[in-house]
Scaffold this motif. Structure first.
Motif: not given
Lengths: 72, 240
Positions: B22-25, B205-206, B211-214
């Motif tokens: 979440x934080x990285x996104x 893009x990253x 976001x998808x991973x989250x």
């Protein structure tokens, strides 16, 4: 500011693109988080209901089984 | 119960990783959006409308990436019967469908001022629309059987068959005459796009990927817990 919002005349296309993306991504995230929360609370409720009532060893009392239940 | 040993361990790890995702996104989106609007220049032909690219292209990439992930997970589920693979494929489908829809919608909003039309039936757009229908078909098929295992199997087969669409989408701009511009980032001789535009695009893009991973972590946790609920319900019926 008005110049920024007008996006060189393309504001009517740029902002809906970003708006739609934001709305769909936020809604998908929130429904996913909510689904997890609901399922988890259902699981905890069912576990509390079924857990103590299913003794495995025929000799044991319910108190022993309760130790199994609180690991999570 | 040993069948759930693996998913249980996954639940634990997912719980730790999720807040980091979440934080990285959020950090990537904040940086990417700032660059997309303030440091990236307008295009010399398309003007400011080029800024649609920073959501359109990542959404399209993720629409295809999610489908590939779903097809691979389906193959793993069919061949090795790994319990997490089915769950991962099922959790990916709505995210991939959302990205594909966004790619089509933002593409439409970009096409109107640039091509003078919301939609054309050309190879790239049509193959992308088929991708959206594949996602919808996959999700519909999953719920179409009373027996959950059969629904999972049928939809996994559909996911695998539909994977032939992925190379068609990728190469559609080379194989057919189309209004859509050819690839400018993923090419043999390196990207043909200026770094000032490439960097915000890559960061977005990253961000879409994390976001998808989250969301994937959240949805997999939900699916595993739902399976546990089903087992408890059966226990209640049979043991009560």
């Amino acid at each position: 500011m008005a110049e920024f919002l007008s996006m060189g005349g393309y504001g009517a296309y740029v902002w809906p693109s970003y708006g739609l993306t934001a709305v769909i991504m936020v809604v998908l995230l929130i429904t996913s988080l909510r689904g997890l929360k609901t399922t988890e609370s259902t699981f905890q409720r069912l576990k509390a209901e079924t857990g103590p009532r299913t003794p495995r060893a025929p000799s044991s009392e319910n108190t022993e089984e309760a130790a199994n239940g609180d690991e999570a | 119960m040993h069948r759930f040993a693996n998913p249980t361990r996954f639940l634990k790890i997912a719980g730790y990783v999720q807040p980091w995702m979440a934080a990285v996104t959020l950090a990537l989106f904040a940086t990417g959006l700032y660059m997309a609007f303030f440091t990236a220049p307008p295009d010399y032909q398309q003007g400011e409308s080029v800024r649609i690219m920073y959501v359109h292209v990542p959404a399209a990439w993720m629409g295809m990436f999610c489908y590939a992930a779903m097809a691979i997970a389906s193959a793993v589920a069919l061949i090795w019967k790994h319990p997490l693979a089915d769950v991962a494929a099922k959790a990916t489908a709505p995210v991939g469908a959302a990205f594909t829809f966004l790619a089509l919608a933002t593409g439409s909003l970009w096409g109107k001022p640039m091509w003078g039309t919301w939609w054309v039936w050309d190879a790239r757009l049509t193959s992308m629309l088929i991708l959206l229908f594949l996602y919808i078909g996959y999700m519909a098929l999953q719920g179409a059987f009373d027996d959950r295992a059969r629904g999972a199997k049928a939809s996994a087969v559909l996911a695998l068959v539909g994977a032939v669409n992925l190379p068609i989408i990728k190469f559609s701009v080379d194989w057919w005459n189309t209004l859509h511009q050819p690839a400018s980032v993923i090419k043999m001789d390196g990207p043909s796009i200026h770094p000032d535009m490439l960097w915000p695009l890559l960061i977005m893009a990253v961000g879409f990927k994390t976001y998808y991973m989250w969301v994937l972590l959240v949805r997999i946790r939900q699916e595993i817990t739902a399976n546990k609920v089903r087992i408890l319900r059966l226990k209640q019926v049979h043991g009560g």
